[in-house]
Design an enzyme around this catalytic site. Structure first.
Site, PDB file in Angstrom:
ATOM      1  N   SER A  56       6.055 -28.264 -56.288  1.00 28.51           N
ATOM      2  CA  SER A  56       4.685 -27.755 -56.424  1.00 28.51           C
ATOM      3  C   SER A  56       4.414 -27.077 -57.759  1.00 28.51           C
ATOM      4  CB  SER A  56       4.369 -26.785 -55.281  1.00 28.51           C
ATOM      5  OG  SER A  56       5.150 -25.616 -55.394  1.00 28.51           O
ATOM      6  N   HIS A  96       4.664 -19.661 -57.132  1.00 29.60           N
ATOM      7  CA  HIS A  96       3.402 -20.211 -57.621  1.00 29.60           C
ATOM      8  C   HIS A  96       2.812 -19.310 -58.702  1.00 29.60           C
ATOM      9  CE1 HIS A  96       2.412 -23.058 -54.016  1.00 29.60           C
ATOM     10  NE2 HIS A  96       3.369 -23.509 -54.789  1.00 29.60           N
ATOM     11  N   ASP A 131      -3.742 -21.575 -52.714  1.00 27.55           N
ATOM     12  CA  ASP A 131      -2.782 -21.322 -51.634  1.00 27.55           C
ATOM     13  C   ASP A 131      -3.373 -20.685 -50.385  1.00 27.55           C
ATOM     14  OD1 ASP A 131      -0.781 -22.371 -53.196  1.00 27.55           O
ATOM     15  OD2 ASP A 131      -0.015 -20.440 -53.853  1.00 27.55           O
TER      16      ASP A 131
END
Length: 188
Positions: A56, A96, A131
């Site tokens: 990701s 992230h 997210d």
């Protein structure tokens, strides 16, 4: 053949040598734990080293990259920064990038809310959407308490061994058995 050689080596050891090898193995394990705890204190992170488990964050980080984290309380979280966070109810932390810091109704960045909490939104570089779908139900923003650490450096692909051990438990047990065997049998 390997198991027979091992048994012969163990039979030839006297009790003192065997105790010495077991103590040596215990010293290695306790040294590793002390180093880990020391890194936790120095970095301020509960997990100072993590492995990227998914794609990701490509192209910035690939699956198997080893990340070094810090989590100093006094450093503010900024847009563009890569954070590792834990979501309530999920065991594995997520790596992230901070996409947005929450803005108040006047359109000004409100970094600090009522009691000093920071609210921000994250997104994987290789993901199409933010997210919010990953957060617990009803949660739209992360807070600083959710952050495990912030990426400060990385080593590419070194963590692939960890991924292999998690994906193939028999491989993990074989590696651990061989390492323990080596420590016990090695006489120096």
């Amino acid at each position: 053949m390997l198991s027979l050689d091992f048994l012969d080596d163990v039979r030839r050891m006297n009790k003192r040598q065997l105790y010495y090898q077991v103590l040596n193995f215990g010293m290695i394990v306790s040294s590793a734990l002390m180093i880990w705890k020391g890194l936790m204190v120095i970095t301020g992170s509960e997990s100072p080293i993590v492995v990227v488990l998914s794609g990701s964050m490509e192209p910035a980080f690939h699956r198997g990259d080893l990340l070094f984290l810090t989590n100093r309380v006094e450093d503010p979280i900024r847009v563009g920064e890569i954070v590792v966070f834990r979501i309530e109810g999920r065991e594995i932390p997520i790596v992230h990038r901070v996409l947005k810091i929450h803005e108040n109704s006047a359109g000004e960045h409100s970094i600090c809310w009522q009691d000093g909490h920071i609210k921000f939104l994250t997104k994987g570089d290789n993901n199409a959407v933010d997210d919010r779908g990953l957060y617990k139900q009803g949660q739209h923003w992360l807070e600083k308490k959710d952050v495990v650490g912030r990426a400060r450096g990385f080593v590419p692909y070194i963590g692939i061994v960890t991924i292999l051990m998690n994906d193939y438990p028999k491989f993990k047990y074989a590696v651990l058995f061989l390492l323990g065997l080596f420590v016990l049998v090695h006489r120096e």
